[in-house]
Design an enzyme around this catalytic site. Structure first.
Site, PDB file in Angstrom:
ATOM      1  N   SER A   1     -66.799  36.350  32.032  1.00  0.00           N
ATOM      2  CA  SER A   1     -68.061  37.069  31.975  1.00  0.00           C
ATOM      3  C   SER A   1     -68.890  36.627  30.758  1.00  0.00           C
ATOM      4  O   SER A   1     -69.215  35.448  30.636  1.00  0.00           O
ATOM      5  CB  SER A   1     -67.779  38.579  31.981  1.00  0.00           C
ATOM      6  OG  SER A   1     -68.918  39.306  32.354  1.00  0.00           O
ATOM      7  N   LEU A   2     -69.208  37.522  29.819  1.00  0.00           N
ATOM      8  CA  LEU A   2     -69.942  37.136  28.610  1.00  0.00           C
ATOM      9  C   LEU A   2     -69.218  36.013  27.868  1.00  0.00           C
ATOM     10  O   LEU A   2     -69.839  35.103  27.315  1.00  0.00           O
ATOM     11  CB  LEU A   2     -70.113  38.352  27.689  1.00  0.00           C
ATOM     12  CG  LEU A   2     -70.668  38.099  26.280  1.00  0.00           C
ATOM     13  CD1 LEU A   2     -72.072  37.526  26.326  1.00  0.00           C
ATOM     14  CD2 LEU A   2     -70.636  39.382  25.453  1.00  0.00           C
TER      15      LEU A   2
ATOM     16  N   LEU B   1     -66.687  49.527  33.418  1.00  0.00           N
ATOM     17  CA  LEU B   1     -65.364  49.230  33.980  1.00  0.00           C
ATOM     18  C   LEU B   1     -65.352  49.515  35.478  1.00  0.00           C
ATOM     19  O   LEU B   1     -64.791  48.748  36.258  1.00  0.00           O
ATOM     20  CB  LEU B   1     -64.284  50.074  33.283  1.00  0.00           C
ATOM     21  CG  LEU B   1     -63.942  49.724  31.832  1.00  0.00           C
ATOM     22  CD1 LEU B   1     -62.942  50.722  31.271  1.00  0.00           C
ATOM     23  CD2 LEU B   1     -63.379  48.314  31.723  1.00  0.00           C
TER      24      LEU B   1
ATOM     25  N   ASP C   1     -67.336  40.476  43.714  1.00  0.00           N
ATOM     26  CA  ASP C   1     -67.877  40.761  42.390  1.00  0.00           C
ATOM     27  C   ASP C   1     -69.275  41.405  42.495  1.00  0.00           C
ATOM     28  O   ASP C   1     -70.184  40.828  43.077  1.00  0.00           O
ATOM     29  CB  ASP C   1     -67.958  39.459  41.584  1.00  0.00           C
ATOM     30  CG  ASP C   1     -68.168  39.690  40.098  1.00  0.00           C
ATOM     31  OD1 ASP C   1     -68.705  40.750  39.729  1.00  0.00           O
ATOM     32  OD2 ASP C   1     -67.787  38.802  39.317  1.00  0.00           O
TER      33      ASP C   1
ATOM     34  N   HIS D   1     -64.680  41.575  39.720  1.00  0.00           N
ATOM     35  CA  HIS D   1     -65.115  40.960  38.459  1.00  0.00           C
ATOM     36  C   HIS D   1     -63.968  40.691  37.472  1.00  0.00           C
ATOM     37  O   HIS D   1     -64.170  39.993  36.493  1.00  0.00           O
ATOM     38  CB  HIS D   1     -66.170  41.854  37.794  1.00  0.00           C
ATOM     39  CG  HIS D   1     -66.914  41.186  36.683  1.00  0.00           C
ATOM     40  ND1 HIS D   1     -67.722  40.074  36.878  1.00  0.00           N
ATOM     41  CD2 HIS D   1     -66.966  41.448  35.349  1.00  0.00           C
ATOM     42  CE1 HIS D   1     -68.242  39.701  35.717  1.00  0.00           C
ATOM     43  NE2 HIS D   1     -67.802  40.512  34.782  1.00  0.00           N
TER      44      HIS D   1
END
Length: 248
Positions: free
Chosen positions: A77-78, A139, A202, A230
């Site tokens: 992700s990030l 979450l 996702d 995700h």
């Protein structure tokens, strides 16, 4: 020198999220496996120093000092954006990037499927009101679509609570990176090989973004886990490890 596989976590998380999968990664990787906290997150809050910002250049500079030359970066992700930035600006430090549920640009636009700006703005607003609740909502979105969603959320929550919670300022800066940072050109022209593992379900990184990424980089090594969302390394650990092993 021993090879290094370096794991970078996502927004609002910390390095503890990798603990469920680390034993398997130690088994498949011929070298050292390290999970790092992004500066300002988890145990790396002291790294920030007073007045230091958690913008992408600052984070990358601090992380680069912890990497040995030729590291393989796995960015979730990030953490994927951070990995791409490191590969571009500190190329001697990075031999390969493997993105996990991550793209070079996270914002939705007319020519790019991503997170709608209204969603990111809503997170920003909620942070001011209650940062813990915001992380919990985040979450829930991450696990959406996964068959084991409730269990995934429980596991992620338990793992991130093993480290100090992240400040509201750092979380806001992380959201700004997700909203505004565009590394599509860097992604297209990186010299290092790139792999990418996605969850088809996702809700944060749309499946349609894969097609756009392939246009930018036709030889991108892609693996899609059909029933994952995700956080595929939590919900579908075995499939994730198999995909990562093939890319390594």
């Amino acid at each position: 020198m021993q090879k290094q596989l370096v794991l970078l976590h996502g927004w609002g998380m910390n390095r503890e999220v990798w603990e469920l999968v680390r034993p398997e990664l130690n088994f498949i990787f011929d070298g050292e496996v390290r999970a790092l906290d992004l500066p300002g997150y988890g145990h790396a809050q002291a790294l920030q120093g007073e007045g230091t910002h958690s913008d992408l250049p600052t984070m990358a500079k601090q992380l680069s000092e912890q990497l040995q030359d030729g590291s393989i970066l796995v960015g979730w992700s990030l953490g994927g954006l951070v990995a791409l930035y490191l590969a571009h600006f500190y190329p001697h430090k990075v031999s390969k990037v493997i993105l996990v549920a991550s793209t070079p640009f996270f914002s939705h636009s007319s020519n790019w499927p991503g997170i709608k700006n209204a969603v990111l703005e809503q997170f920003n607003q909620q942070l001011v009101e209650n940062s813990n609740k915001t992380i919990e909502r985040f979450l829930a979105i991450q696990a959406m679509g996964s068959e084991s969603a409730r269990q995934d959320i429980k596991q992620l929550k338990a793992l991130i609570q093993q480290a100090p919670s992240t400040s509201e300022q750092v979380l806001k800066q992380g959201l700004e990176i997700l909203e505004y940072q565009d590394l599509r050109q860097e992604f297209a022209h990186l010299k290092q090989p790139i792999g990418a593992i996605f969850g088809r379900l996702d809700a944060l990184v749309p499946y349609k973004a894969i097609e756009q990424m392939q246009r930018l980089r036709p030889h991108l090594d892609i693996e899609v886990l059909d029933k994952a969302s995700h956080a595929p390394f939590i919900s579908h650990k075995d499939e994730f490890v198999a995909a990562l092993k093939a890319m390594l």
